[in-house]
Motif scaffolding. Structure first.
Motif, PDB file in Angstrom:
ATOM      1  N   VAL A 161       0.839  -1.194   0.000  1.00 55.89           N
ATOM      2  CA  VAL A 161       0.000   0.000   0.000  1.00 55.89           C
ATOM      3  C   VAL A 161       0.879   1.251   0.000  1.00 55.89           C
ATOM      4  CG1 VAL A 161      -1.738   1.289   1.280  1.00 55.89           C
ATOM      5  CG2 VAL A 161      -1.791  -1.197   1.303  1.00 55.89           C
ATOM      6  N   HIS A 162       0.523   2.201  -0.848  1.00 57.95           N
ATOM      7  CA  HIS A 162       1.311   3.440  -0.904  1.00 57.95           C
ATOM      8  C   HIS A 162       0.599   4.537  -0.121  1.00 57.95           C
ATOM      9  CE1 HIS A 162       2.340   1.008  -4.447  1.00 57.95           C
ATOM     10  NE2 HIS A 162       3.557   1.422  -4.188  1.00 57.95           N
ATOM     11  N   THR A 163       0.979   4.696   1.114  1.00 59.63           N
ATOM     12  CA  THR A 163       0.342   5.716   1.944  1.00 59.63           C
ATOM     13  C   THR A 163       0.960   7.081   1.617  1.00 59.63           C
ATOM     14  OG1 THR A 163       1.915   5.113   3.666  1.00 59.63           O
ATOM     15  CG2 THR A 163      -0.281   4.154   3.815  1.00 59.63           C
ATOM     16  N   THR A 167       0.598  14.922   4.558  1.00 63.80           N
ATOM     17  CA  THR A 167      -0.565  14.632   5.391  1.00 63.80           C
ATOM     18  C   THR A 167      -1.053  15.916   6.044  1.00 63.80           C
ATOM     19  OG1 THR A 167      -1.342  13.479   7.344  1.00 63.80           O
ATOM     20  CG2 THR A 167       0.989  13.973   7.270  1.00 63.80           C
ATOM     21  N   GLU A 172      -0.474  12.094  13.869  1.00 63.25           N
ATOM     22  CA  GLU A 172       0.426  10.976  13.617  1.00 63.25           C
ATOM     23  C   GLU A 172       1.376  10.732  14.775  1.00 63.25           C
ATOM     24  OE1 GLU A 172       2.269  11.101   9.807  1.00 63.25           O
ATOM     25  OE2 GLU A 172       0.395  10.772   8.755  1.00 63.25           O
ATOM     26  N   THR A 209       4.812  13.217   6.237  1.00 58.21           N
ATOM     27  CA  THR A 209       4.420  12.121   7.117  1.00 58.21           C
ATOM     28  C   THR A 209       5.560  11.648   8.035  1.00 58.21           C
ATOM     29  OG1 THR A 209       3.443   9.921   7.199  1.00 58.21           O
ATOM     30  CG2 THR A 209       5.019  10.321   5.444  1.00 58.21           C
ATOM     31  N   GLY A 212       3.413   5.752   8.157  1.00 60.45           N
ATOM     32  CA  GLY A 212       2.287   5.359   7.311  1.00 60.45           C
ATOM     33  C   GLY A 212       1.332   4.444   8.039  1.00 60.45           C
ATOM     34  N   GLY A 215      -2.646   4.926   8.062  1.00 64.39           N
ATOM     35  CA  GLY A 215      -3.183   4.596   6.752  1.00 64.39           C
ATOM     36  C   GLY A 215      -3.157   3.091   6.513  1.00 64.39           C
ATOM     37  N   ALA A 216      -2.073   2.455   6.926  1.00 64.14           N
ATOM     38  CA  ALA A 216      -1.950   1.004   6.755  1.00 64.14           C
ATOM     39  C   ALA A 216      -3.041   0.286   7.541  1.00 64.14           C
ATOM     40  CB  ALA A 216      -0.566   0.532   7.197  1.00 64.14           C
ATOM     41  N   PHE A 219      -6.244   0.175   5.637  1.00 65.48           N
ATOM     42  CA  PHE A 219      -6.233  -0.813   4.552  1.00 65.48           C
ATOM     43  C   PHE A 219      -6.259  -2.244   5.086  1.00 65.48           C
ATOM     44  CE2 PHE A 219      -5.988   0.591   0.139  1.00 65.48           C
ATOM     45  CZ  PHE A 219      -6.192   1.946   0.344  1.00 65.48           C
ATOM     46  N   THR A 228       3.588  -1.177   3.989  1.00 64.58           N
ATOM     47  CA  THR A 228       4.059   0.025   3.304  1.00 64.58           C
ATOM     48  C   THR A 228       5.578  -0.036   3.264  1.00 64.58           C
ATOM     49  OG1 THR A 228       4.452   1.399   5.240  1.00 64.58           O
ATOM     50  CG2 THR A 228       2.199   1.332   4.420  1.00 64.58           C
TER      51      THR A 228
END
Length: 466
Positions: A161-163, A167, A172, A209, A212, A215-216, A219, A228
């Motif tokens: 996955v490309h996060t 951002t 985070e 960022t 990631g 975001g991961a 997904f 990622t």
RNA sequence: UCCGGUGUGGCGCAAUGGCAGCGCAAUCGGCUGUUAACCGAUUUGUUGUAGGUUCGAAUCCUACCACCGGAGCCA
């Protein structure tokens, strides 16, 4: 192995070829030249491997006067034939019929000569240092590791996955972030005395960022096993041999995975990628072993062959107290593990990788899953000798009410995390993951001493050259 | 950010208050199979920057800059 083109042979492949007498074309850079008016020996390297190929150029060749002037760094094409070498030191060599010079390299100006230079100096000429034996070896190993990482996850059905790198979410974690803005910094729009980010490119303040992971997680809550592998940015003013402002991180995230399985995967993963280095980079490893005076092969073999020690944070604290050692920071339950503590555990107590689990919740992030005892969380740090923390991970808090409670406890704003909480509202799932610092991994596998020497162009406070 | 160290020729280093030196590289010459080739000769300096102490400073003092290491933060 297929050759890059039919017009050029890779030096790596020629060195093990037995097709004597066959015409070959090689292209690369001169590492050294020796010889006389009668003939010259050229050693040529194309980066495909550590070794150079020896070219013998006879004094009778047309344009021999030019060949005599070749020096370190020149780029050449050699036409000739492959022959068995009559002398010691190499099994094959190329007898040249033509040497064509693509680019000269004035030896008076070229910074790299046949001699020892320091890592500090090479950092100042980072544009040229991949031409050295050391950096060639380092970057071939870096490549092998990156390939092995993708291979490991792909073989297990993980989705890459490309996060995002930019951002606008402000959640985070605690790390210092770089601002990404198109505002005129000399004269930014203001509202009530403050910079008005509603007029910035994204309509709000945006940053680079620092992870990631979030975001991961989103997904993983759809595709089960994801990972990622991308750049990460920290604006911390950290000036150590283990920190970069821009570095690469690998972050697998697995649904239906608890803390124990998470640690299992981390161990299997590290073993897989280091075994791959041992198998595919033998010569580079052997070279760096000598160069860095580190027992690299033994280090990697030990990691690959022996089970990781697993202890809880509470046990670790007990071991540290019982060690009888006087630490600068006395170990105390509730306090974080210091560098000296990690070193004791990996280098003195267990002589190998140690997985520390179940840290007090007070010293860990809000998203880590609270254990039964209500005091600790399902966190895990993988510590290795010489590097310290190479992996940090945890089981994530999937219970909506508990997660809300943690956010509140830590004074965070729930509305910043609405999408993160949504995952817990709709079909929540127990899940875990970890982050691996790629450059720290390369450090471990190469025995290099400074993280700035395992990334092509290091970004650190005060330096973004090249 | 804090603590410590270093800064001298292209590179690696020596000179601790008294003539700035060595090795490598480079340059020129020699050498019929070399292996970081070898042999002979030659060249290379605003001692990080700015100020100060001293008859005299690479050396001592102050400030700044850069780099390196340790700590913190972390991957």
């Amino acid at each position: 192995m297929p050759q890059p083109t039919k017009y050029r042979k890779r030096i790596k492949d020629l060195l093990v070829s037995e097709e004597y007498g066959v015409p070959v074309t090689i292209k690369g850079w001169i590492k050294t030249r020796r010889g006389s008016k009668k003939f010259s020996f050229l050693e040529i390297n194309d980066g495909s491997c550590l070794e150079n190929i020896q070219v013998v150029a006879d004094g009778g060749l047309p344009g021999y006067g030019e060949i005599e002037k070749l020096s370190v760094g020149c780029c050449v094409r050699v036409e000739g034939k492959l022959v068995k070498s009559p002398a010691k030191g190499q099994t094959v060599e190329v007898h040249a019929s033509e040497v064509f010079v693509y680019g000269w390299s004035d030896p008076d100006e070229y910074p790299l000569q046949k001699k020892a230079t320091s890592m500090e100096f090479l950092r100042q000429v980072a544009h040229l240092r991949p031409r050295t034996n050391t950096f060639g070896a380092v970057f071939r190993i870096r490549n092998a590791l990156a390939f092995a990482i993708h291979k490991f996850f792909q073989e297990r059905g993980f989705i890459y996955v490309h996060t995002p790198i930019i951002t606008a979410s402000d959640c985070e974690g605690g790390a210092e972030m770089f601002q990404a803005t198109t505002l005129d910094l000399d004269n930014p729009p203001r509202k009530d005395g403050k910079v008005d980010f509603t007029r910035d490119f994204f309509g709000k303040a945006a940053k680079l960022t620092v992870s990631g992971q979030l975001g991961a997680e989103l997904f993983a809550a759809a595709m089960t096993d994801v990972y990622t592998f991308g750049p990460t940015f920290r604006a911390e003013n950290s000036q150590t041999p283990r920190h970069l402002a821009e570095f690469w991180m690998i972050e697998p995230e697995m649904a239906f995975c608890d803390a124990r399985e998470n640690a299992d995967l981390a161990e299997e993963f590290l073993k897989y990628i280091f075994r791959s280095v041992l198998e595919n980079c033998r010569k580079d490893v052997a070279f760096l072993e000598k160069r860095n005076e580190v027992d690299l092969t033994a280090r990697l073999k030990k990691l690959v062959e022996t089970g990781f020690i697993r202890i809880t944070y509470t046990e670790a604290m007990r071991l540290l107290k019982e060690s009888g050692k006087s630490f600068e920071f006395p170990p105390e339950w509730g306090k974080d593990l210091q560098t000296e503590h990690e070193r004791y555990l990996t280098e003195e107590k267990f002589h190998g990788p140690v997985v520390v689990t179940d840290f007090p919740k007070e010293i860990k992030a809000f998203y880590m899953r609270v254990n039964e005892d209500g005091k600790t969380v399902g966190a895990m740090d993988v510590l290795v000798p010489g590097i310290g923390e190479i992996i940090g991970g945890s089981q994530r808090e999937e219970r909506l009410d508990v997660l809300r409670g943690r956010i509140k406890e830590l004074g965070l704003r729930e509305e910043d995390y609405w999408w993160y909480l949504d995952i817990r509202r709709f079909g929540t799932v127990p899940h875990s993951g970890f982050g691996l610092g790629f450059e720290r991994t390369v450090l471990f596998a190469t025995g290099m001493h400074n993280i700035r020497d395992v990334i092509p162009f290091p970004r650190v406070p005060n330096n973004a050259e090249f």
